[in-house]
Write an enzyme that holds these catalytic residues in place. Structure first.
Site, PDB file in Angstrom:
ATOM      1  N   ASP A 111     104.191 -33.189 -26.563  1.00  6.08           N
ATOM      2  CA  ASP A 111     105.262 -32.210 -26.814  1.00  6.08           C
ATOM      3  C   ASP A 111     105.675 -31.611 -25.469  1.00  6.08           C
ATOM      4  O   ASP A 111     105.445 -32.237 -24.433  1.00  6.08           O
ATOM      5  CB  ASP A 111     104.762 -31.157 -27.822  1.00  6.08           C
ATOM      6  CG  ASP A 111     105.902 -30.561 -28.639  1.00  6.08           C
ATOM      7  OD1 ASP A 111     106.850 -30.055 -28.022  1.00  6.08           O
ATOM      8  OD2 ASP A 111     105.851 -30.599 -29.881  1.00  6.08           O
TER       9      ASP A 111
ATOM     10  N   HIS B 115     107.791 -33.701 -23.588  1.00  5.66           N
ATOM     11  CA  HIS B 115     109.156 -33.285 -23.911  1.00  5.66           C
ATOM     12  C   HIS B 115     109.759 -32.403 -22.820  1.00  5.66           C
ATOM     13  O   HIS B 115     110.628 -31.591 -23.083  1.00  5.66           O
ATOM     14  CB  HIS B 115     109.205 -32.571 -25.262  1.00  5.66           C
ATOM     15  CG  HIS B 115     108.825 -33.440 -26.422  1.00  5.66           C
ATOM     16  ND1 HIS B 115     108.776 -32.991 -27.718  1.00  5.66           N
ATOM     17  CD2 HIS B 115     108.462 -34.760 -26.479  1.00  5.66           C
ATOM     18  CE1 HIS B 115     108.403 -33.975 -28.532  1.00  5.66           C
ATOM     19  NE2 HIS B 115     108.189 -35.060 -27.799  1.00  5.66           N
TER      20      HIS B 115
END
Ligand SMILES: *[C@@H]1O[C@H](CO)[C@@H](O)[C@H](O)[C@H]1NC(C)=O
Ligand SMILES: *[C@@H]1O[C@H](CO)[C@@H](O)[C@H](O)[C@H]1NC(C)=O
Ligand SMILES: *[C@@H]1O[C@H](CO)[C@@H](O)[C@H](O)[C@H]1NC(C)=O
Ligand SMILES: *[C@@H]1O[C@H](CO)[C@@H](O)[C@H](O)[C@H]1NC(C)=O
Ligand SMILES: *[C@@H]1O[C@H](CO)[C@@H](O)[C@H](O)[C@H]1NC(C)=O
Ligand SMILES: *[C@@H]1O[C@H](CO)[C@@H](O)[C@H](O)[C@H]1NC(C)=O
Length: 402
Positions: A222, A245
């Site tokens: 993430d 991310h």
């Protein structure tokens, strides 16, 4: 004596004593291996031993140190609770392993917790969350609530502290959560989890002032670093990110009473093979909020999807009324010297709120190349009139909608 957890006054050169089995003298004698000794056999739960050593160190009137020598320690939830009487150091040469089964964490929503400590130094240590089983049970994408799994390392109300050379592996949820902290520096942090692991944000910071992250290497599933509401004077420097991310401010505007985000710098970072590079994200139909004075400087992008992104329509899992504009005001944002390759044709997207347009957004020297079949990189803008200087590729906001 090798694997004992010992505690002495800092001047007593605890390490040498521990390793040589020469525990004696004033303070050290209080920390006999049998009383505090962890087994380090990778099976027995060593959390009691570690917490006991901490408790003794914490009440010591002078600067003190807890040492966890080389070895594999199985530990359940551990709380390093302050306030302590004097500055305190934990030196960890070993690996701490969490129980793989998330059901073992009923009482504490994080695995290793530092709470209310001033003058903390953490030196080294590998924290293995053994998250594989937990990832397979994570239903966040369906329910939108992801709070039931433990965070690897939580720093709550930690002040005037340095966290150096720690490694977080395979956390069940976020690797690190930094909340209500002030004047804390993280140096040489290593974070590692597979790209496919769900919600394993690398370092999340919220409601904290004066936090510096330098020389971190983050690979995870993430956001590598995410900055929630109430972050002020946060500096992110020399961080490599990917997979993951990217580095994000937000998401903001989901909850009531969010505090402003102000004074954020991200510089000299390298972001590789990630979904998003640097982004600011806010929810539509949001509460009122503020993000200002954000500076992104000298960032290298390697094969990053939409490397530069302001997204005020952030609405994962369709949990919001996407058509109602965000009420988070974004202003004074600069993107300077952002270079490399975009994995998507859309390399720059500045999508601001119709109700609360972005103000004073500046781009200088951006060069993002797209090697796809559809043509060259493009940009997209809405509700923003950025100040453009230097060489910009792709051209930014040549047609901007309002
Ligand atoms: C960082 O910690 C590792 C062990 O976890 C150790 O081998 C290494 O020497 C440390 N590096 C520094 C610069 O302290
Ligand atoms: C911040 O913390 C560091 C180290 O823990 C300390 O030396 C320094 O004095 C602190 N700065 C302020 C302004 O309190
Ligand atoms: C954090 O970084 C900023 C910018 O590099 C610097 O001015 C500040 O002194 C640093 N603070 C600490 C506590 O290291
Ligand atoms: C950041 O990178 C620039 C350009 O490479 C360099 O001049 C500067 O010293 C670096 N800053 C830090 C804090 O590393
Ligand atoms: C680019 O990134 C994507 C994931 O975002 C990855 O699937 C692909 O293999 C990467 N390409 C290269 C050349 O590394
Ligand atoms: C190429 O463009 C078409 C039409 O605009 C779009 O549907 C497709 O997803 C694009 N492909 C890539 C790889 O961006």
């Amino acid at each position: 004596m090798r694997n004992e957890i010992c505690f002495v006054s800092i001047k007593a050169i605890c390490l040498i004593w521990c390793f040589m089995g020469l525990i004696e003298g004033n303070r050290a004698a209080d920390f006999d291996g049998k009383k505090y000794g962890a087994k380090a056999d990778g099976k027995s739960d060593d959390n009691k031993a570690i917490e006991s050593a901490w408790k003794e160190a914490c009440v010591a009137p002078k600067e003190s140190m807890v040492v966890i020598p080389k070895g594999n320690y199985m530990v359940g939830a551990v709380k390093f609770q302050g306030p302590c009487q004097a500055p305190i150091t934990i030196k960890i040469d070993g690996t701490l392993k969490a129980p793989a089964d998330p059901a073992k964490f009923k009482s504490q929503d994080s695995w290793i917790v530092f709470n209310n400590v001033n003058g903390l130094t953490v030196e080294g240590g590998t924290f293995d969350g053994q998250g594989a089983v937990a990832w397979s049970k994570n239903d966040c994408a369906k329910t939108g609530t992801c709070n039931s799994l433990p965070i690897n390392l939580a720093f709550n109300k930690v002040t005037n502290s340095v966290i150096r050379n720690i490694t977080s592996l395979n956390s069940k949820l976020f690797h690190m959560n930094i909340l209500n902290c002030k004047n804390v520096t993280f140096q040489r942090t290593t974070i590692d989890a597979p790209e496919s692991s769900l919600n394993t944000d690398g370092i999340h910071i919220g409601r904290s002032t004066g936090v510096n992250i330098t020389d971190a290497a983050i690979k995870t599933g993430d956001d590598c670093v995410s900055l929630g509401d109430g972050c002020q004077q946060v500096n992110i420097e020399k961080v490599t990110c990917g997979p993951g991310h990217g580095i994000s401010v937000g998401s903001l505007g989901k909850y009531q009473n969010e505090q402003p985000v102000e004074g954020i710098t991200v510089r000299n970072c390298t972001i590789t093979n990630t979904m998003n590079g640097i982004r600011v994200k806010t929810w539509p139909a949001s509460t009122v909020g503020l993000a200002r004075s954000l500076s992104f400087d000298n960032i290298v992008m390697n094969n990053v999807s939409t490397p530069i992104l302001i997204d005020q329509q952030y609405c994962p899992y369709g949990q919001c009324k996407a058509e109602v504009p965000s009420r988070v005001k974004i202003s004074d944002v600069s993107f300077n010297a952002i270079k490399g390759t975009s994995a998507t044709q859309l390399a720059v997207k500045l999508s601001c709120s119709k109700g609360t347009p972005c103000e004073n957004v500046a781009l200088n020297d951006v060069n993002l190349v797209y090697h796809g079949t559809n043509g060259t990189a493009i940009s997209e803008c809405a509700n923003v009139q950025p100040k453009l200087t230097g060489n910009l590729f792709p051209p930014v906001c040549s047609v901007s909608s309002h």
